[in-house]
Design an enzyme around this catalytic site. Structure first.
Site, PDB file in Angstrom:
ATOM      1  N   ARG A  82       0.829  -1.216   0.000  1.00 44.84           N
ATOM      2  CA  ARG A  82       0.000   0.000   0.000  1.00 44.84           C
ATOM      3  C   ARG A  82       0.858   1.260   0.000  1.00 44.84           C
ATOM      4  O   ARG A  82       0.412   2.290  -0.496  1.00 44.84           O
ATOM      5  CB  ARG A  82      -0.940  -0.011   1.205  1.00 44.84           C
ATOM      6  N   LYS A 137     -20.378 -17.169  -2.099  1.00 46.19           N
ATOM      7  CA  LYS A 137     -21.832 -16.989  -2.109  1.00 46.19           C
ATOM      8  C   LYS A 137     -22.357 -16.235  -3.320  1.00 46.19           C
ATOM      9  O   LYS A 137     -21.740 -15.292  -3.787  1.00 46.19           O
ATOM     10  CB  LYS A 137     -22.235 -16.172  -0.880  1.00 46.19           C
ATOM     11  N   GLY A 160      -9.613  -7.903  -2.714  1.00 48.62           N
ATOM     12  CA  GLY A 160      -9.901  -8.862  -1.649  1.00 48.62           C
ATOM     13  C   GLY A 160      -9.374 -10.247  -1.940  1.00 48.62           C
ATOM     14  O   GLY A 160      -8.230 -10.425  -2.342  1.00 48.62           O
ATOM     15  N   GLY A 206     -13.728  -3.816  -0.713  1.00 47.48           N
ATOM     16  CA  GLY A 206     -15.108  -3.314  -0.771  1.00 47.48           C
ATOM     17  C   GLY A 206     -15.291  -2.268  -1.859  1.00 47.48           C
ATOM     18  O   GLY A 206     -16.308  -2.260  -2.564  1.00 47.48           O
TER      19      GLY A 206
HETATM   20  P1  AMP Z   1     -15.542 -14.755  -1.732  1.00 51.51           P
HETATM   21  O1  AMP Z   1     -15.074 -13.974  -0.544  1.00 51.51           O
HETATM   22  O2  AMP Z   1     -17.016 -14.786  -1.882  1.00 51.51           O
HETATM   23  O3  AMP Z   1     -14.805 -14.386  -2.994  1.00 51.51           O
HETATM   24  O4  AMP Z   1     -15.177 -16.277  -1.412  1.00 51.51           O
HETATM   25  C1  AMP Z   1     -13.881 -16.758  -1.357  1.00 51.51           C
HETATM   26  C2  AMP Z   1     -13.882 -18.036  -0.591  1.00 51.51           C
HETATM   27  O5  AMP Z   1     -14.720 -18.982  -1.218  1.00 51.51           O
HETATM   28  C3  AMP Z   1     -12.498 -18.666  -0.530  1.00 51.51           C
HETATM   29  O6  AMP Z   1     -12.037 -18.606   0.779  1.00 51.51           O
HETATM   30  C4  AMP Z   1     -12.737 -20.103  -1.005  1.00 51.51           C
HETATM   31  O7  AMP Z   1     -12.099 -21.054  -0.182  1.00 51.51           O
HETATM   32  C5  AMP Z   1     -14.233 -20.269  -0.904  1.00 51.51           C
HETATM   33  N1  AMP Z   1     -14.729 -21.296  -1.840  1.00 51.51           N
HETATM   34  C6  AMP Z   1     -14.555 -21.332  -3.179  1.00 51.51           C
HETATM   35  N2  AMP Z   1     -15.093 -22.446  -3.703  1.00 51.51           N
HETATM   36  C7  AMP Z   1     -15.624 -23.154  -2.678  1.00 51.51           C
HETATM   37  C8  AMP Z   1     -16.319 -24.397  -2.591  1.00 51.51           C
HETATM   38  N3  AMP Z   1     -16.576 -25.131  -3.675  1.00 51.51           N
HETATM   39  N4  AMP Z   1     -16.729 -24.811  -1.374  1.00 51.51           N
HETATM   40  C9  AMP Z   1     -16.482 -24.042  -0.276  1.00 51.51           C
HETATM   41  N5  AMP Z   1     -15.836 -22.862  -0.293  1.00 51.51           N
HETATM   42  C10 AMP Z   1     -15.406 -22.418  -1.483  1.00 51.51           C
END
Ligand code: AMP
Length: 394
Positions: A35, A200, A353, A376
């Site tokens: 940063r 999600k 992120g 964010g």
């Molecule tokens: P996000 O913050 O929504 O981008 O999610 C990232 C996280 O999703 C990472 O820590 C991954 O380990 C998790 N992730 C990705 N694919 C899977 C999966 N098939 N099952 C469980 N967790 C997952």
């Protein structure tokens, strides 16, 4: 957007809001200075234009009170090393009190060209965007420059408030972020592919809906894909699925179809019997997940298909890993997609992120056109929202 390139800086004093929210070890050593290094080009540009610079930033969450655990002193030291010149550090518990007044006088007298103020979050007025505090901050300078992209989605005194009192413009980092996350995506080089993954669907619904307006292809992986596959009627065993978002997933597929966007879902998966780094990795077809198995990554056939889609694209936006990349056995899909991006001729943009962390963990950050420094803030910009810190310059 107004930037420092359109602003006459000669002989002026610039208040530069940077994002120096760096990770510190227990003995107050900076463990990652990205940063700080990302802001150096803007500082140099301002100095070369004949201005002096007063830097300000927040660090951590001192909750509106002075707290030595959140001092910017280590940043001042690192800045001196990186710039190779003296940095006056105004170690002022009041941030804009007598200590800073005196430091600013020394700067004006020519003792140095660069000064760093103390953590703006030592004052509760910072996050409250208090006009008196903003006025005090502005009183030290002629021009305000915002380079802290990671804070541009927050209207605080030092990110937005000061612009009420002195002219504001964007720094080089802010300009690059806006150029890649917004301007170039308005009229993207085609085919334009959006890769979505991560944990999600619900976190990224606004993002998907906004990107669908312009994209040609939507590529889905990660746990997010599980929800889409289940919505299409497939058995996902014990995989992470958002049961209450199945109708939403179908709606997104309908919207994509109506918008003429091609959607890619995994045709095979890497599964395990438990969520563990040591779990045995079993490849299966997406329509043959056993009841007691969970999908933790996309499979080899999907990996190849997704890589081909990326290689034939002219613009690629990546947001969210294809699997649990933190476990080596289930990092393959994410690595393949990131490698295809690194090798392609396309304009490649990585949202901040987790996605930026995944790209960095494979050592491929340098091979992307742009990796956002904001978590964010990058998400909000890709969602099409107006960031308060950017709005003040438009
Ligand atoms: P996000 O913050 O929504 O981008 O999610 C990232 C996280 O999703 C990472 O820590 C991954 O380990 C998790 N992730 C990705 N694919 C899977 C999966 N098939 N099952 C469980 N967790 C997952």
């Amino acid at each position: 957007m107004r930037t420092i390139k359109d602003t006459d800086l000669k002989g002026k004093t610039v208040l530069l809001r940077a994002d120096f929210n760096v990770p510190l070890s227990e003995d107050m050593k900076i463990t990652d200075d990205l940063r700080i290094t990302s802001t150096i080009p803007t500082i140099r540009y301002i100095l070369d234009a004949g201005a002096s610079v007063i830097l300000c930033s927040h660090l951590g969450r001192p909750k509106g009170k002075p707290d030595p655990a959140f001092t910017l002193a280590p940043v001042a030291e690192r800045l001196e090393e990186l710039l190779g010149e003296k940095v006056i550090f105004a170690d002022d518990p009041e941030v804009t009190g007598a200590v800073t007044d005196e430091a600013a006088a020394r700067l004006r007298a020519g003792e140095a060209r660069v000064m760093l103020m103390q953590n703006t979050r030592y004052r509760e007025e910072e996050e409250a965007n208090d006009p008196d505090f903003s006025r005090r901050l502005a009183s030290y300078a002629d021009v305000f420059v915002l380079d802290a992209f990671g804070c541009a989605h927050r209207a605080h005194a030092s990110t937005v408030g000061v612009s009420e009192f002195i002219p504001a413009c964007g720094g080089l980092l802010l300009e690059k972020e806006v150029s890649y996350l917004k301007d170039r995506l308005q009229d993207p080089e085609r085919p334009y592919t959006v890769i979505m993954g991560g944990a999600k669907v619900s976190d990224k619904i606004e993002l998907i809906n906004n990107l669908l307006k312009k994209a040609d292809r939507l590529v889905i992986g990660g746990a997010m894909a599980n929800t889409f596959l289940k919505a299409k009627g497939l058995n996902m065993g014990t995989s992470k699925v958002e049961e209450d978002k199945l109708p939403l997933a179908l709606e997104i597929l309908d919207n994509a179809k109506a918008a003429g966007v091609e959607v890619y879902l995994p045709t095979d998966l890497r599964c395990a019997s438990e969520f563990s780094a040591d779990a045995e990795c079993v490849v299966c077809s997406a329509d043959a997940v056993e009841d007691d198995m969970m999908a933790l990554d996309i499979g080899p056939r999907t990996e190849k298909a997704y890589s081909d889609v990326i290689r034939s694209s002219a613009t690629v936006v990546f947001n969210g890993p294809m699997g649990v990349f933190e476990f080596e056995r289930f990092a393959s899909g994410t690595r393949a997609v990131i490698t295809a991006m690194a090798e392609s001729e396309a304009v490649t943009v990585v949202g901040g992120g987790d996605s930026a962390a995944a790209v960095a963990s494979f050592g491929m950050s340098e091979k992307m056109s742009h990796v956002s420094t904001g978590g964010g803030a990058s998400l909000e910009m890709l969602e099409g929202k107006v960031l308060p810190g950017v709005a003040i310059m438009e």
